[in-house]
Design a protein around this motif. Sequence first.
Motif, short mmCIF file in Angstrom:
data_model
loop_
_atom_site.label_atom_id
_atom_site.label_comp_id
_atom_site.label_asym_id
_atom_site.label_seq_id
_atom_site.Cartn_x
_atom_site.Cartn_y
_atom_site.Cartn_z
N CYS A 155 0.83 -1.21 0.00
CA CYS A 155 0.00 0.00 0.00
C CYS A 155 0.86 1.26 0.00
CB CYS A 155 -0.93 0.00 1.21
SG CYS A 155 -2.27 -1.20 1.12
N ASP A 187 -7.29 2.55 -0.62
CA ASP A 187 -8.76 2.46 -0.52
C ASP A 187 -9.23 1.03 -0.75
OD1 ASP A 187 -9.12 5.09 0.11
OD2 ASP A 187 -9.94 5.69 -1.83
N GLU A 188 -8.59 0.34 -1.68
CA GLU A 188 -8.96 -1.04 -1.98
C GLU A 188 -8.85 -1.92 -0.73
OE1 GLU A 188 -9.84 -4.61 -4.06
OE2 GLU A 188 -10.10 -2.53 -4.68
N TYR A 246 -8.74 -0.94 2.44
CA TYR A 246 -9.73 -0.54 3.44
C TYR A 246 -11.09 -1.16 3.13
CZ TYR A 246 -7.31 2.89 6.39
OH TYR A 246 -6.50 3.49 7.32
N CYS A 247 -11.49 -1.12 1.87
CA CYS A 247 -12.79 -1.68 1.50
C CYS A 247 -12.82 -3.19 1.71
CB CYS A 247 -13.11 -1.34 0.05
SG CYS A 247 -13.48 0.41 -0.24
N PRO A 261 -7.65 6.87 4.29
CA PRO A 261 -8.37 6.60 3.05
C PRO A 261 -8.93 7.88 2.46
CG PRO A 261 -9.74 6.03 4.93
CD PRO A 261 -8.40 6.44 5.48
N SER A 262 -9.44 7.81 1.26
CA SER A 262 -10.08 8.97 0.64
C SER A 262 -11.34 9.33 1.43
CB SER A 262 -10.45 8.66 -0.81
OG SER A 262 -11.43 7.63 -0.85
N VAL A 280 -14.38 6.85 1.37
CA VAL A 280 -14.09 5.59 2.06
C VAL A 280 -13.98 5.86 3.56
CG1 VAL A 280 -12.42 3.72 2.32
CG2 VAL A 280 -12.99 4.58 0.04
#
Length: 215
Positions: free
Chosen positions: A41, A49-50, A52-53, A86-87, A90
């Motif tokens: 990361c 973000d990926e 985190y999701c 994160p963004s 998110v």
Amino acid sequence: APSPRSYTTLRDEAVKLFNSLQQLESERDPVPLMQGVLQTCLDLPPLVDEIYCQLVKQTTEPLAPGGQGDLHYWQLLTCMSCTFLPSPPVLRFLRFHLDRRTESRFPASEMAKYACFIREALGKTKGRECVPSLEEILVLMRRQEMICTVHCPGAPACSVAISSHTTAEEVARELVSRLGLSQSPNLFALYEQTRRREQPVGSATLLADVLTRFE
């Protein structure tokens, strides 16, 4: 961008990270795997973000809430929260996940304790130069602080408890107070010493990053 590790496309790396998360659930020693995910990361910011999701998904309606596999996901989410922000979209969804899906539904559980720790960390995290060291990951898994040893001229070594967000300036201020030097007209700073060189540590530098470089 140049990197010491070789990467393929973002899509392929996202799939590899997903496989790593699947492996994490049953890993007996998850620390090296967690550090590998964090390093990817750091090298490939679009994947933050990926991950985190993916972690939100893995900690939603787990088959065994509070089980070892579930807690490994929460521990990695803890490390992520102390390393990356994160963004905004998110981040909003993550806060909803922590508040409504976890703390409200499982009060006083280990998951709720991790959720509370993560929410507080997200308010302090500004980005890291290095991923957490193996020692830092271990203490984050227990929601604790690290002990940093600072050697002071003319005084014994001092042990200072630091978090992932503690700066060199904050530690220097604490040491000045402990050593009774608050009224001194001199300026004080931390220095990083290796076999080859000695250099001052910037006041805003996170000590956790310095310790990772030593590791």
